[in-house]
Motif scaffolding. Structure first.
Motif, PDB file in Angstrom:
ATOM      1  N   LEU A   6      35.332  43.689  44.127  1.00 45.93           N
ATOM      2  CA  LEU A   6      35.799  42.301  44.099  1.00 45.93           C
ATOM      3  C   LEU A   6      35.649  41.756  45.511  1.00 45.93           C
ATOM      4  O   LEU A   6      36.264  42.261  46.459  1.00 45.93           O
ATOM      5  CB  LEU A   6      37.253  42.238  43.635  1.00 45.93           C
ATOM      6  N   TYR A   7      34.837  40.714  45.655  1.00 40.68           N
ATOM      7  CA  TYR A   7      34.345  40.347  46.984  1.00 40.68           C
ATOM      8  C   TYR A   7      34.537  38.867  47.273  1.00 40.68           C
ATOM      9  O   TYR A   7      33.948  38.005  46.614  1.00 40.68           O
ATOM     10  CB  TYR A   7      32.856  40.697  47.071  1.00 40.68           C
ATOM     11  N   SER A   8      35.354  38.577  48.294  1.00 41.00           N
ATOM     12  CA  SER A   8      35.638  37.188  48.662  1.00 41.00           C
ATOM     13  C   SER A   8      34.957  36.767  49.953  1.00 41.00           C
ATOM     14  O   SER A   8      34.906  35.582  50.276  1.00 41.00           O
ATOM     15  CB  SER A   8      37.145  36.999  48.832  1.00 41.00           C
ATOM     16  N   GLY A   9      34.478  37.753  50.712  1.00 42.53           N
ATOM     17  CA  GLY A   9      33.881  37.461  52.014  1.00 42.53           C
ATOM     18  C   GLY A   9      34.830  37.677  53.165  1.00 42.53           C
ATOM     19  O   GLY A   9      34.425  37.650  54.330  1.00 42.53           O
ATOM     20  N   ASP A  12      39.560  41.925  53.828  1.00 42.17           N
ATOM     21  CA  ASP A  12      40.051  42.960  52.925  1.00 42.17           C
ATOM     22  C   ASP A  12      38.998  43.392  51.907  1.00 42.17           C
ATOM     23  O   ASP A  12      38.861  44.580  51.617  1.00 42.17           O
ATOM     24  CB  ASP A  12      41.316  42.489  52.218  1.00 42.17           C
ATOM     25  N   SER A  13      38.248  42.444  51.370  1.00 38.74           N
ATOM     26  CA  SER A  13      37.211  42.823  50.409  1.00 38.74           C
ATOM     27  C   SER A  13      36.068  43.545  51.118  1.00 38.74           C
ATOM     28  O   SER A  13      35.445  44.447  50.550  1.00 38.74           O
ATOM     29  CB  SER A  13      36.687  41.601  49.646  1.00 38.74           C
ATOM     30  N   ASN A  14      35.805  43.190  52.369  1.00 44.08           N
ATOM     31  CA  ASN A  14      34.767  43.900  53.110  1.00 44.08           C
ATOM     32  C   ASN A  14      35.210  45.301  53.484  1.00 44.08           C
ATOM     33  O   ASN A  14      34.396  46.229  53.497  1.00 44.08           O
ATOM     34  CB  ASN A  14      34.364  43.102  54.353  1.00 44.08           C
ATOM     35  N   TYR A  15      36.496  45.478  53.768  1.00 44.56           N
ATOM     36  CA  TYR A  15      36.978  46.834  54.012  1.00 44.56           C
ATOM     37  C   TYR A  15      36.887  47.664  52.735  1.00 44.56           C
ATOM     38  O   TYR A  15      36.508  48.849  52.778  1.00 44.56           O
ATOM     39  CB  TYR A  15      38.416  46.829  54.525  1.00 44.56           C
ATOM     40  N   ALA A  16      37.247  47.056  51.602  1.00 38.24           N
ATOM     41  CA  ALA A  16      37.153  47.776  50.328  1.00 38.24           C
ATOM     42  C   ALA A  16      35.717  48.217  50.068  1.00 38.24           C
ATOM     43  O   ALA A  16      35.460  49.336  49.612  1.00 38.24           O
ATOM     44  CB  ALA A  16      37.654  46.888  49.190  1.00 38.24           C
ATOM     45  N   LEU A  17      34.757  47.340  50.370  1.00 35.44           N
ATOM     46  CA  LEU A  17      33.346  47.675  50.209  1.00 35.44           C
ATOM     47  C   LEU A  17      32.953  48.800  51.168  1.00 35.44           C
ATOM     48  O   LEU A  17      32.274  49.760  50.775  1.00 35.44           O
ATOM     49  CB  LEU A  17      32.490  46.434  50.463  1.00 35.44           C
ATOM     50  N   VAL A  91      36.692  48.068  42.702  1.00 36.17           N
ATOM     51  CA  VAL A  91      37.321  48.295  43.995  1.00 36.17           C
ATOM     52  C   VAL A  91      37.840  46.956  44.500  1.00 36.17           C
ATOM     53  O   VAL A  91      37.101  45.966  44.517  1.00 36.17           O
ATOM     54  CB  VAL A  91      36.327  48.889  45.011  1.00 36.17           C
ATOM     55  N   ALA A  92      39.102  46.928  44.901  1.00 32.95           N
ATOM     56  CA  ALA A  92      39.734  45.682  45.328  1.00 32.95           C
ATOM     57  C   ALA A  92      40.334  45.822  46.722  1.00 32.95           C
ATOM     58  O   ALA A  92      40.697  46.921  47.149  1.00 32.95           O
ATOM     59  CB  ALA A  92      40.814  45.271  44.335  1.00 32.95           C
ATOM     60  N   GLY A  93      40.457  44.696  47.391  1.00 36.36           N
ATOM     61  CA  GLY A  93      40.988  44.697  48.753  1.00 36.36           C
ATOM     62  C   GLY A  93      42.476  44.455  48.827  1.00 36.36           C
ATOM     63  O   GLY A  93      42.969  44.063  49.890  1.00 36.36           O
ATOM     64  N   ALA A  94      43.208  44.652  47.741  1.00 36.36           N
ATOM     65  CA  ALA A  94      44.650  44.414  47.740  1.00 36.36           C
ATOM     66  C   ALA A  94      45.337  45.255  48.816  1.00 36.36           C
ATOM     67  O   ALA A  94      45.102  46.451  48.921  1.00 36.36           O
ATOM     68  CB  ALA A  94      45.237  44.729  46.366  1.00 36.36           C
ATOM     69  N   LEU A  95      46.177  44.598  49.594  1.00 34.02           N
ATOM     70  CA  LEU A  95      46.860  45.269  50.700  1.00 34.02           C
ATOM     71  C   LEU A  95      48.369  45.361  50.455  1.00 34.02           C
ATOM     72  O   LEU A  95      48.975  46.411  50.658  1.00 34.02           O
ATOM     73  CB  LEU A  95      46.585  44.511  51.999  1.00 34.02           C
ATOM     74  N   ARG A 106      45.684  45.747  35.252  1.00 37.60           N
ATOM     75  CA  ARG A 106      45.788  45.457  33.824  1.00 37.60           C
ATOM     76  C   ARG A 106      44.420  45.158  33.221  1.00 37.60           C
ATOM     77  O   ARG A 106      44.071  45.670  32.161  1.00 37.60           O
ATOM     78  CB  ARG A 106      46.717  44.257  33.588  1.00 37.60           C
ATOM     79  N   VAL A 107      43.643  44.341  33.928  1.00 37.64           N
ATOM     80  CA  VAL A 107      42.296  44.026  33.452  1.00 37.64           C
ATOM     81  C   VAL A 107      41.456  45.301  33.369  1.00 37.64           C
ATOM     82  O   VAL A 107      40.748  45.536  32.386  1.00 37.64           O
ATOM     83  CB  VAL A 107      41.621  42.990  34.381  1.00 37.64           C
ATOM     84  N   ALA A 108      41.543  46.127  34.402  1.00 38.03           N
ATOM     85  CA  ALA A 108      40.768  47.370  34.425  1.00 38.03           C
ATOM     86  C   ALA A 108      41.161  48.283  33.268  1.00 38.03           C
ATOM     87  O   ALA A 108      40.287  48.873  32.603  1.00 38.03           O
ATOM     88  CB  ALA A 108      40.964  48.085  35.754  1.00 38.03           C
ATOM     89  N   GLU A 109      42.447  48.393  33.009  1.00 42.28           N
ATOM     90  CA  GLU A 109      42.909  49.245  31.916  1.00 42.28           C
ATOM     91  C   GLU A 109      42.392  48.735  30.570  1.00 42.28           C
ATOM     92  O   GLU A 109      41.957  49.526  29.722  1.00 42.28           O
ATOM     93  CB  GLU A 109      44.438  49.282  31.900  1.00 42.28           C
ATOM     94  N   GLU A 110      42.420  47.433  30.388  1.00 41.45           N
ATOM     95  CA  GLU A 110      41.940  46.856  29.132  1.00 41.45           C
ATOM     96  C   GLU A 110      40.441  47.090  28.941  1.00 41.45           C
ATOM     97  O   GLU A 110      39.956  47.193  27.806  1.00 41.45           O
ATOM     98  CB  GLU A 110      42.243  45.357  29.095  1.00 41.45           C
ATOM     99  N   LEU A 111      39.714  47.197  30.053  1.00 44.68           N
ATOM    100  CA  LEU A 111      38.261  47.414  29.982  1.00 44.68           C
ATOM    101  C   LEU A 111      37.884  48.884  30.122  1.00 44.68           C
ATOM    102  O   LEU A 111      36.698  49.225  30.093  1.00 44.68           O
ATOM    103  CB  LEU A 111      37.559  46.592  31.081  1.00 44.68           C
ATOM    104  N   GLY A 112      38.870  49.749  30.297  1.00 49.66           N
ATOM    105  CA  GLY A 112      38.590  51.174  30.445  1.00 49.66           C
ATOM    106  C   GLY A 112      37.957  51.532  31.774  1.00 49.66           C
ATOM    107  O   GLY A 112      37.184  52.498  31.867  1.00 49.66           O
ATOM    108  N   LEU A 113      38.325  50.806  32.831  1.00 47.75           N
ATOM    109  CA  LEU A 113      37.754  51.031  34.154  1.00 47.75           C
ATOM    110  C   LEU A 113      38.785  51.651  35.092  1.00 47.75           C
ATOM    111  O   LEU A 113      39.983  51.396  34.974  1.00 47.75           O
ATOM    112  CB  LEU A 113      37.279  49.706  34.756  1.00 47.75           C
ATOM    113  N   LYS A 114      38.308  52.437  36.043  1.00 41.07           N
ATOM    114  CA  LYS A 114      39.174  52.954  37.089  1.00 41.07           C
ATOM    115  C   LYS A 114      39.327  51.889  38.165  1.00 41.07           C
ATOM    116  O   LYS A 114      38.426  51.072  38.376  1.00 41.07           O
ATOM    117  CB  LYS A 114      38.589  54.219  37.713  1.00 41.07           C
ATOM    118  N   THR A 115      40.449  51.912  38.869  1.00 43.19           N
ATOM    119  CA  THR A 115      40.653  50.963  39.962  1.00 43.19           C
ATOM    120  C   THR A 115      40.890  51.702  41.272  1.00 43.19           C
ATOM    121  O   THR A 115      41.503  52.767  41.299  1.00 43.19           O
ATOM    122  CB  THR A 115      41.848  50.033  39.694  1.00 43.19           C
ATOM    123  N   PHE A 116      40.411  51.092  42.340  1.00 47.23           N
ATOM    124  CA  PHE A 116      40.614  51.631  43.684  1.00 47.23           C
ATOM    125  C   PHE A 116      41.084  50.480  44.582  1.00 47.23           C
ATOM    126  O   PHE A 116      40.486  49.402  44.574  1.00 47.23           O
ATOM    127  CB  PHE A 116      39.309  52.206  44.247  1.00 47.23           C
TER     128      PHE A 116
END
Length: 229
Positions: A6-9, A12-17, A91-95, A106-116
């Motif tokens: 998840l990339y905002s520019g 935090d999103s750049n660190y996640a990347l 992968v998200a930049g949530a701090l 929640r979105v990831a769980e509904e789609l069967g995805l892992k979150t980081f």
């Protein structure tokens, strides 16, 4: 593992990347949500149009989603974008924002995805200093807190700026990494960029009544760097 970041520019999103690439994850997409609502609960707004340049600098495909920015509905807008991608995780930049993290999970769980969320719970001062040590070129593009005046717009995040943010934390209680909405950032360069973003034309917009402002980048280009990581 195939992932989307998840990339905002911003920082935090750049660190996640950066973290995802360092861990050897297969980053297939950068996902940018473009919100019509500048007060979005979920998404970074300032200069989000420049993620196209950043994606080119990284050589990673960019997927854009669009939302009107209505609370909760904007989460479903993200889900619609992610469900069309062939990935196994996001992968998200949530701090520190539980609001954002819980909805992403929640979105990831509904789609069967892992979150980081590699930055989650980090000490904000140590985190900001690590970004500087790693060579992130970060600038303030939005401010909205006591002690942050127009002079912060366009300023680079460095040790001096972090020390000043610590003083403002002690005086006003702001979050040093901006997780309370005190400021927004943009990353012009970081280790995995093959070229740096250069601002050609900017406009500073300041509202003296609210004590808030933003740096609007009207034109920018990529400048090649010497060598690649």
């Amino acid at each position: 593992m195939r992932v989307a970041v998840l990339y905002s520019g911003g920082k935090d999103s750049n660190y996640a990347l950066y973290w995802a690439l360092e861990k050897g994850l297969d980053v297939r997409f950068l996902v940018t949500m473009v919100s019509e609502n500048e007060e979005s609960y979920m998404y970074h707004v300032p200069n989000v149009h420049l993620t196209e340049l950043q994606a080119r600098a990284l050589g990673i495909p960019l997927v854009k989603g669009f939302t009107e920015g209505r609370k909760e509905e904007e989460v479903e807008d993200l889900k619609r974008v992610l469900e069309g991608l062939k990935v196994e995780g996001i992968v998200a930049g949530a701090l520190a924002s539980r609001y954002q993290r819980e909805r992403i999970e929640r979105v990831a769980e509904e789609l069967g995805l892992k979150t980081f969320a590699p930055a989650w719970g980090r000490d904000p001062v140590e985190y900001m200093r690590e970004l500087v040590r790693l060579g992130f070129d970060i600038v303030f593009v939005g401010v909205s807190a006591y002690g942050l005046d127009e002079g912060w717009l366009g300023r680079r995040v460095n040790e001096e700026a972090i020390r000043e943010l610590e003083k403002l934390r002690d005086k006003y209680g702001i979050h040093v990494a901006g997780e309370g909405g005190e400021f927004e950032t943009f990353v012009r360069d970081m280790p995995y960029f093959r070229a740096r973003v250069v601002f050609d034309e900017v406009e500073r917009i300041w509202d003296g009544c609210t004590g808030s402002g933003k740096l609007v980048v009207k034109a920018a280009h990529l400048e090649p760097k010497g060598g690649t990581r």
